[in-house]
Write a protein that holds these residues in place. Sequence first.
Motif, mmCIF file in Angstrom:
data_model
loop_
_atom_site.group_PDB
_atom_site.id
_atom_site.type_symbol
_atom_site.label_atom_id
_atom_site.label_comp_id
_atom_site.label_asym_id
_atom_site.label_seq_id
_atom_site.Cartn_x
_atom_site.Cartn_y
_atom_site.Cartn_z
ATOM 1 N N ALA A 87 45.966 34.677 17.973
ATOM 2 C CA ALA A 87 47.212 34.174 17.387
ATOM 3 C C ALA A 87 48.408 34.998 17.864
ATOM 4 C CB ALA A 87 47.127 34.193 15.863
ATOM 5 N N VAL A 88 48.245 36.309 17.919
ATOM 6 C CA VAL A 88 49.325 37.179 18.404
ATOM 7 C C VAL A 88 49.653 36.850 19.858
ATOM 8 C CG1 VAL A 88 49.904 39.573 19.007
ATOM 9 C CG2 VAL A 88 48.885 39.065 16.786
ATOM 10 N N LEU A 89 48.626 36.739 20.682
ATOM 11 C CA LEU A 89 48.858 36.464 22.105
ATOM 12 C C LEU A 89 49.458 35.085 22.329
ATOM 13 C CD1 LEU A 89 45.702 38.110 23.682
ATOM 14 C CD2 LEU A 89 48.046 38.992 23.600
ATOM 15 N N ASP A 90 49.002 34.097 21.571
ATOM 16 C CA ASP A 90 49.583 32.754 21.686
ATOM 17 C C ASP A 90 51.078 32.797 21.371
ATOM 18 O OD1 ASP A 90 47.115 31.670 22.341
ATOM 19 O OD2 ASP A 90 46.762 30.804 20.342
ATOM 20 N N ARG A 91 51.437 33.478 20.290
ATOM 21 C CA ARG A 91 52.836 33.577 19.868
ATOM 22 C C ARG A 91 53.671 34.321 20.922
ATOM 23 N NH1 ARG A 91 51.731 35.314 15.091
ATOM 24 N NH2 ARG A 91 51.734 37.539 15.586
ATOM 25 N N MET A 92 53.152 35.439 21.418
ATOM 26 C CA MET A 92 53.906 36.233 22.396
ATOM 27 C C MET A 92 53.981 35.536 23.749
ATOM 28 S SD MET A 92 53.196 40.245 21.489
ATOM 29 C CE MET A 92 51.721 40.312 22.442
ATOM 30 N N GLU A 93 52.958 34.778 24.101
ATOM 31 C CA GLU A 93 52.989 34.037 25.365
ATOM 32 C C GLU A 93 54.008 32.899 25.293
ATOM 33 O OE1 GLU A 93 49.623 33.043 28.607
ATOM 34 O OE2 GLU A 93 49.253 32.172 26.632
ATOM 35 N N ARG A 94 54.030 32.182 24.172
ATOM 36 C CA ARG A 94 55.019 31.102 23.998
ATOM 37 C C ARG A 94 56.448 31.641 24.080
ATOM 38 N NH1 ARG A 94 51.531 29.332 20.018
ATOM 39 N NH2 ARG A 94 52.773 30.331 18.403
ATOM 40 N N ALA A 95 56.658 32.855 23.562
ATOM 41 C CA ALA A 95 57.992 33.460 23.557
ATOM 42 C C ALA A 95 58.338 34.109 24.901
ATOM 43 C CB ALA A 95 58.092 34.495 22.444
ATOM 44 N N GLY A 96 57.377 34.172 25.828
ATOM 45 C CA GLY A 96 57.647 34.707 27.157
ATOM 46 C C GLY A 96 57.482 36.216 27.299
ATOM 47 N N PHE A 97 56.831 36.863 26.320
ATOM 48 C CA PHE A 97 56.652 38.314 26.388
ATOM 49 C C PHE A 97 55.429 38.726 27.215
ATOM 50 C CE2 PHE A 97 59.217 38.012 22.513
ATOM 51 C CZ PHE A 97 60.159 38.985 22.772
ATOM 52 N N VAL A 98 54.394 37.905 27.199
ATOM 53 C CA VAL A 98 53.161 38.240 27.915
ATOM 54 C C VAL A 98 52.648 37.010 28.650
ATOM 55 C CG1 VAL A 98 52.473 40.010 26.218
ATOM 56 C CG2 VAL A 98 51.585 37.683 25.997
ATOM 57 N N ARG A 99 51.722 37.280 29.565
ATOM 58 C CA ARG A 99 50.978 36.189 30.199
ATOM 59 C C ARG A 99 49.523 36.619 30.287
ATOM 60 N NH1 ARG A 99 54.596 36.607 34.577
ATOM 61 N NH2 ARG A 99 54.235 38.589 35.553
ATOM 62 N N ARG A 100 48.662 35.633 30.276
ATOM 63 C CA ARG A 100 47.234 35.888 30.441
ATOM 64 C C ARG A 100 46.816 35.389 31.808
ATOM 65 N NH1 ARG A 100 45.520 33.935 24.358
ATOM 66 N NH2 ARG A 100 47.488 32.851 24.495
ATOM 67 N N ARG A 101 46.000 36.196 32.477
ATOM 68 C CA ARG A 101 45.475 35.792 33.781
ATOM 69 C C ARG A 101 43.978 36.066 33.779
ATOM 70 N NH1 ARG A 101 44.553 40.564 36.320
ATOM 71 N NH2 ARG A 101 45.993 42.269 35.956
ATOM 72 N N PRO A 102 43.230 35.323 34.589
ATOM 73 C CA PRO A 102 41.777 35.551 34.625
ATOM 74 C C PRO A 102 41.444 36.962 35.109
ATOM 75 C CG PRO A 102 42.387 33.525 35.781
ATOM 76 C CD PRO A 102 43.659 34.242 35.465
ATOM 77 N N ASP A 103 40.432 37.528 34.515
ATOM 78 C CA ASP A 103 39.923 38.843 34.942
ATOM 79 C C ASP A 103 39.127 38.616 36.221
ATOM 80 O OD1 ASP A 103 38.556 41.245 35.313
ATOM 81 O OD2 ASP A 103 38.154 41.510 33.184
ATOM 82 N N ARG A 104 39.462 39.336 37.273
ATOM 83 C CA ARG A 104 38.775 39.159 38.562
ATOM 84 C C ARG A 104 37.326 39.612 38.516
ATOM 85 N NH1 ARG A 104 43.008 42.188 41.996
ATOM 86 N NH2 ARG A 104 44.506 41.869 40.362
ATOM 87 N N THR A 105 36.994 40.535 37.608
ATOM 88 C CA THR A 105 35.621 41.057 37.548
ATOM 89 C C THR A 105 34.748 40.318 36.544
ATOM 90 O OG1 THR A 105 36.228 42.746 35.921
ATOM 91 C CG2 THR A 105 36.379 43.351 38.252
ATOM 92 N N ASP A 106 35.355 39.629 35.582
ATOM 93 C CA ASP A 106 34.602 38.891 34.569
ATOM 94 C C ASP A 106 35.389 37.633 34.232
ATOM 95 O OD1 ASP A 106 33.297 37.863 32.355
ATOM 96 O OD2 ASP A 106 33.158 39.783 31.302
ATOM 97 N N ARG A 107 34.973 36.515 34.763
ATOM 98 C CA ARG A 107 35.734 35.274 34.637
ATOM 99 C C ARG A 107 35.797 34.754 33.206
ATOM 100 N NH1 ARG A 107 34.160 31.531 39.603
ATOM 101 N NH2 ARG A 107 36.318 30.884 39.423
ATOM 102 N N ARG A 108 34.968 35.307 32.310
ATOM 103 C CA ARG A 108 35.010 34.883 30.909
ATOM 104 C C ARG A 108 36.178 35.531 30.157
ATOM 105 N NH1 ARG A 108 29.335 37.099 29.478
ATOM 106 N NH2 ARG A 108 30.257 38.640 30.848
ATOM 107 N N ARG A 109 36.727 36.601 30.716
ATOM 108 C CA ARG A 109 37.800 37.340 30.044
ATOM 109 C C ARG A 109 39.151 37.043 30.680
ATOM 110 N NH1 ARG A 109 36.800 43.615 29.458
ATOM 111 N NH2 ARG A 109 37.537 43.469 31.582
ATOM 112 N N ALA A 110 40.167 37.215 29.867
ATOM 113 C CA ALA A 110 41.541 37.130 30.368
ATOM 114 C C ALA A 110 42.173 38.507 30.262
ATOM 115 C CB ALA A 110 42.339 36.123 29.562
ATOM 116 N N ILE A 111 43.014 38.815 31.204
ATOM 117 C CA ILE A 111 43.787 40.055 31.185
ATOM 118 C C ILE A 111 45.189 39.708 30.674
ATOM 119 C CG2 ILE A 111 44.777 41.905 32.585
ATOM 120 C CD1 ILE A 111 41.727 42.084 32.246
ATOM 121 N N VAL A 112 45.665 40.497 29.746
ATOM 122 C CA VAL A 112 46.995 40.298 29.174
ATOM 123 C C VAL A 112 47.939 41.273 29.858
ATOM 124 C CG1 VAL A 112 48.371 40.339 27.062
ATOM 125 C CG2 VAL A 112 45.938 39.719 26.965
ATOM 126 N N GLU A 113 49.072 40.749 30.327
ATOM 127 C CA GLU A 113 50.056 41.627 30.951
ATOM 128 C C GLU A 113 51.442 41.312 30.417
ATOM 129 O OE1 GLU A 113 49.546 41.064 35.139
ATOM 130 O OE2 GLU A 113 50.287 39.024 35.095
#
Length: 168
Positions: free
Chosen positions: A75-101
């Motif tokens: 919920a926190v990440l969804d809210r912050m992503e919608r507001a443009g503070f963060v983005r999620r990208r696929p983890d190159r080493t584990d495709r099941r995970r997302a990296i937050v930046e």
Amino acid sequence: MSRDRDERARLVSDLYGEERTGATRAVLFHAAVAARAGLNITDVSCLGVLDKEGPMSAGQLAERVGLTRGGAITAVLDRMERAGFVRRRPDRTDRRRAIVELVRDGTYRKVELMLGEFGEAFLALIEDYSDDQLETLLDFSRRANEILHVQTVNLKSGSRPEKTGDLT
């Protein structure tokens, strides 16, 4: 008690009181930053961790700020992503995970500007001290931060009983 011991006791008490005041004011400051940015304090904590430590998985971020790995951090990440503070990208080493930046060139820039005046004033304060005083302050801060960390872990794990009785 000698005059020196009285003076030391007063200094210890005054410093402890100032640290308590500082802790309260830090919480209030971060709450004000959060409110001005249209966020909540948990969001600001997440942004602070990402700013200091860099990109990480959602689970790692949840652990750093004390949230559950499931719905709460999502919920926190969804809210912050919608507001443009963060983005999620696929983890190159584990495709099941997302990296937050952190998205530094977006809305986070407004938060940085709010913190800029504080940072400048705080650095100016630090510059007022001698190298020897800075060594002492740095030692104190590191040790105080470790105490905070240990006590937080203990409270979360329930490993230490309340000494003063039930607080509820």
